[in-house]
Every structure is written in C-alpha cells, then in structure tokens.
Design a protein around this motif. Structure first.
Motif, PDB file in Angstrom:
ATOM      1  N   LYS A 381       0.861  -1.186   0.000  1.00 31.88           N
ATOM      2  CA  LYS A 381       0.000   0.000   0.000  1.00 31.88           C
ATOM      3  C   LYS A 381       0.898   1.237   0.000  1.00 31.88           C
ATOM      4  O   LYS A 381       1.892   1.295   0.727  1.00 31.88           O
ATOM      5  N   TYR A 382       0.539   2.220  -0.828  1.00 32.87           N
ATOM      6  CA  TYR A 382       1.343   3.433  -0.946  1.00 32.87           C
ATOM      7  C   TYR A 382       0.476   4.640  -0.583  1.00 32.87           C
ATOM      8  O   TYR A 382      -0.589   4.833  -1.163  1.00 32.87           O
ATOM      9  N   GLU A 383       0.965   5.417   0.408  1.00 31.99           N
ATOM     10  CA  GLU A 383       0.229   6.610   0.795  1.00 31.99           C
ATOM     11  C   GLU A 383       0.711   7.799  -0.043  1.00 31.99           C
ATOM     12  O   GLU A 383       1.909   7.922  -0.333  1.00 31.99           O
ATOM     13  N   GLN A 385       2.002  11.421  -1.035  1.00 30.19           N
ATOM     14  CA  GLN A 385       2.881  12.374  -0.375  1.00 30.19           C
ATOM     15  C   GLN A 385       2.586  13.777  -0.896  1.00 30.19           C
ATOM     16  O   GLN A 385       2.622  14.013  -2.116  1.00 30.19           O
ATOM     17  N   LYS A 407      -5.919   9.571  -2.401  1.00 34.50           N
ATOM     18  CA  LYS A 407      -6.246   8.145  -2.532  1.00 34.50           C
ATOM     19  C   LYS A 407      -4.966   7.346  -2.368  1.00 34.50           C
ATOM     20  O   LYS A 407      -3.918   7.693  -2.939  1.00 34.50           O
ATOM     21  N   SER A 408      -5.061   6.287  -1.618  1.00 37.68           N
ATOM     22  CA  SER A 408      -3.905   5.411  -1.423  1.00 37.68           C
ATOM     23  C   SER A 408      -3.640   4.616  -2.694  1.00 37.68           C
ATOM     24  O   SER A 408      -4.559   4.343  -3.492  1.00 37.68           O
ATOM     25  N   TYR A 410      -1.871   1.010  -4.478  1.00 36.32           N
ATOM     26  CA  TYR A 410      -1.779  -0.408  -4.091  1.00 36.32           C
ATOM     27  C   TYR A 410      -1.015  -1.203  -5.152  1.00 36.32           C
ATOM     28  O   TYR A 410      -1.050  -0.885  -6.340  1.00 36.32           O
ATOM     29  N   PRO A 438      -0.618   6.015  -6.026  1.00 37.77           N
ATOM     30  CA  PRO A 438      -1.368   6.866  -5.103  1.00 37.77           C
ATOM     31  C   PRO A 438      -1.721   8.194  -5.770  1.00 37.77           C
ATOM     32  O   PRO A 438      -1.012   8.659  -6.660  1.00 37.77           O
TER      33      PRO A 438
END
Length: 467
Positions: A381-383, A385, A407-408, A410, A438
């Motif tokens: 999962k990538y948040e 930045q 939006k995160s 994935y 993301p």
C-alpha cells in the motif's frame, strides 16, 4: 490434202461459233433472270427459281411450322417461366437469308458468275436462317428470375435464452449467374433450339455449418457487475456496448478486439456523454460506461481460461470490481483483446437486466465439475505524499477548497484458483500484477491578500477598511 484440212477447220470453226452463240444465249437468259438460281435452298426449303416475294412467303410458312407456339421456356427445379417470341424480340432473319441466296451467281465477272450458277445446279447450296433477339430484354427477364431464385445463405447460429443453448441449422444459398445463363440462352437461340432451358443456379455454402458449432453445449464462464441505473447516459452506453458484443462467434484461434467490436465512441455511433476516468479524475466524455462492460467481459474470459492478449488496468481502483480484476480501453491506443485458445468454437452473449450486466462465454466446458475462482491480493500500500495545489484569483489566501480527496495506491496480485468437486485446491496460477499509483489530494487556495483590520487591496493597491 489441203482441201481436207480446210474442211476440218471450217467444221471446228462452226462448232466453236455454235458453242459461243449458245453460251451467249445461255448467259443472256440466265444472267438476266431476276429470280434465285437453281439448286439453292434455305433451311431445307427449296427456293430455286423463286422471286423475292414468293421465297419470303414460303419461308414464313415454314418458320411458323418450326415453332408454332412461338414460346421459349426457362426452368429451375419445379419453377417454369414461359415467354413469347415477342417478349424477347425473337425473329428469323428471312430477308437476309433471301438476299444471300439471291447473291449467288451475281458476284464477280461473267465467267465466275456462270461457274457459280452451273456449280450450284449440280452441287446444291444450303443456306441457314439466323435468329435475331433482344439481348436487353433477356437480361431483364433473367434479372427478374434471379430475384425469385436467389436465396441468401445462412450461417448456423447459437441461441442462448433462459439459460438454454440451442443450435439453429445452417441454410444453403442459391445464386443465379446472370452472365452464364445469358450466354447459354443466346447460344440456344442462335442454334434455333427452343427446347426448355435449365437455368444454371449455383449453390452457395455458408461460412458456418451446424457441424462447426455443435460442440457449443456449456457455459464455460460468466460474470456480472452492477451499475447505477439512475445515471441515464452511462446506463444507455452500457446497454449499447452490451449489444455490440452480444451473439459473437469465435472460431478456434480467432482473436477478439473490444475496440473493433464497440466501434468509435462518438455520438454519430450512438454513444452518449457520461463520466470517464481521465488523469485520476472523473470527467465527462463520450462513451462513459463501456469500460465496465470491458471489465465484466475480462472476468468472464479469465473464468473461461481463454488466452488474454492485451489488457490494461485503470489508473485507480473502481467501486464495482475488486482491484486487479478491471480492464480499461481507450480508443486507438488501449484495447482489450483475447483469443479463443481452444480447438472448438466459443460464443459470447451479454445481457442487461435491471441494474445488472452479465456476460456469458459458451463452448465446451473442460472444467465441468470443478470451480474456478479469481482472487485479488493486496501486497503493498502506498500513501500519497504532499498535495497538488491550484491557486485562485477569486479566493483569499486564507481560504482553501478540497477539489480531490487523496487516494492510497496499491500493488495487487491476481490469482486464478481451480477447485475439484470435493473442494480441494487443484491449481493456483498468477494472472497479473497491477500497481495503482497513489493520488495526491488536490486543493484550491486563494491568492487575494488580506489584513486583520483591513479588506483586500483595491485596484490601486490601497487597503479598504472592513466593516
């Protein structure tokens, strides 16, 4: 002795003179005769010593006897078409035949003419009547018959209704070859053959015979998704796209292209404006909704274990399908394609009932008694930045409006699992590895400067007091 020689010469001279006189008299009589010379017949009718009118009358009587009905008959199978001579402009060229007969013994010098006359008396001369006809009338007649006779061939087809599969038999076509029949008919007329003519009608084979598709007996795979029926334009596009991929037959080794099947997504091609994903945002575009049809088909293809040739996931997760199981298309540069990788034909059917879209793939189910399942697995999962800022000349610097929520992202793996009748896992295979990047939040902030006790700068750069 001399006297005897002289007497002999006189006798010879007398004979030659007599012959010459006879020839002259014969020539004078024969060459001046305005009738047809002796020994000449037309179509078996003796016209010797006849003048033009008499010969014409005699031939007319003979011609009437040749074909008293004055009809021609065309036939094919149990069908018969009759036409009178007048319908086709059929006539015997009597005048031309008489002129040909009259010309015998009347060409060349006196000696060639006499030779021809004498020769004809002993050897006889036969002249045949020629037939004239109206070719354009014959073409029109054959064209009308062609409309009656021709039949379009029909492919065998698969029908899928209420869960039942039925095969409709193929039908052979028929095609009357206009040029071939015209040549045969004209040749018969020129030979004065007025017997019934059997028309040449070719049998046309369909491309798909019943035996080609009788292996289609099972539902190999099916999948359904749901949509919002209140979005009228998007719902319309989904139904239209469904109709374009419905009832499609793919033979072994044949490829399917979604872009080719749907055609251009334009208003001229029937599509309406509805939301589409563009640069991670929903914007209005012609043809919105066709990607849901593509995604539904993609899942049915995977469950049917067909070979996927081209597939691209969306830039962001969708609400109607698990991540890793979607497929997008974009005209001219992104397509969804697959191949019928079986050694038997398959058929595609799509249905829209209420707010449910369902796609079926029919064929010969090699997985009968087994269960095929698709499973998505999120492995990373990538948040997002930071954020994307858009400045507005119509807002104060301390004002802030969120245009797009973050939006995160994935990383998703998709597996296809096959289970036996006893529920035991038989096979697990990795289908795809997708990354959904993301998406940063997008905000709008103001550019108009303010102070606590003063209003914004006016057009002259002077503060105005707030009240």
């Amino acid at each position: 002795m001399l006297k005897n020689n002289w007497n002999r010469k006189k006798v010879i001279l007398l004979i030659v003179s007599t012959i010459t006189v006879c020839i002259f008299i014969f020539s004078a009589v024969v060459l001046k005769d305005r009738r047809i010379h002796s020994g000449i017949s037309i179509e078996g009718i003796d016209v010797s010593r006849l003048d033009y009118n008499t010969a014409h009358q005699r031939l007319e009587v003979a011609v009437d006897k040749m074909n008293p009905t004055k009809k021609v008959v065309l036939a094919f199978g149990d069908n018969v078409w009759e036409y009178g001579f007048a319908d086709i402009g059929i006539s015997y060229m009597i005048k031309g035949a008489i002129e040909e007969a009259y010309s015998i013994g009347r060409k060349g010098n006196i000696f060639s003419r006499l030779y021809s006359i004498v020769k004809t008396r002993f050897k006889k001369e036969q002249i045949f009547l020629r037939v004239s006809y109206d070719k354009s009338a014959m073409i029109n007649i054959l064209g009308n018959i062609k409309k009656e006779v021709d039949r379009q061939e029909k492919n065998a087809v698969v029908k899928f209704e209420n869960g039942e599969i039925t095969i409709l038999k193929h039908e052979m076509g028929k095609k009357l070859d206009l040029n071939k029949n015209l040549d045969v008919w004209a040749s018969n007329l020129e030979q004065k053959n007025f017997t019934s003519i059997d028309l040449i009608v070719e049998e046309v084979e369909p491309q798909v015979w019943e035996t080609d598709i009788n292996d289609i007996k099972d539902v190999m795979g099916s999948f359904s998704t749901r949509f919002n029926p209140e979005d009228a334009n998007r719902s319309y596009n989904i139904k239209l796209a469904c109709s374009k991929i419905n009832d499609i037959l793919l033979m072994p080794g044949q490829d399917f292209s979604m872009n080719e099947s749907l055609g251009p997504r334009t208003t001229a091609n029937g599509y309406k404006e509805a939301p589409v994903i563009f640069k991670n945002e929903l914007v209005k575009g012609t043809g919105g909704g066709v990607c849901q049809v593509t995604t539904t088909l993609y899942n049915a293809v995977l469950l049917s274990k067909l070979k996927v040739l081209e597939r691209v996931h969306h830039s962001m997760p969708l609400g109607y399908i698990d991540m890793g199981r979607d497929a997008t298309i974009a005209e001219n540069y992104i397509d969804f394609r697959f191949r019928n990788s079986n050694d038997y034909p398959i058929a595609l059917f799509s249905r829209v009932q209420g707010n449910e879209l369902k796609v079926f793939i029919l064929g010969k189910n090699k997985e009968k008694g087994k269960r095929v399942v698709l499973k998505s697995q999120v492995v990373e999962k990538y948040e997002p930045q930071g954020e994307e800022v858009e400045y507005s000349d119509e807002m104060f610097v301390n004002e802030r409006e969120i245009i797009r929520q973050p939006k995160s992202g994935y990383k998703v793996l998709l597996y296809r699992e096959t289970y036996g009748a006893d529920g035991e896992l038989i096979n697990r295979e990795k289908i795809s590895e997708d990354v959904y990047a993301p998406v940063k939040a997008k905000v709008k902030v103001g550019k108009i400067a303010v102070r606590e006790e003063y209003g914004p700068f006016d057009e002259f750069g002077i503060f105005g007091k707030l009240y």
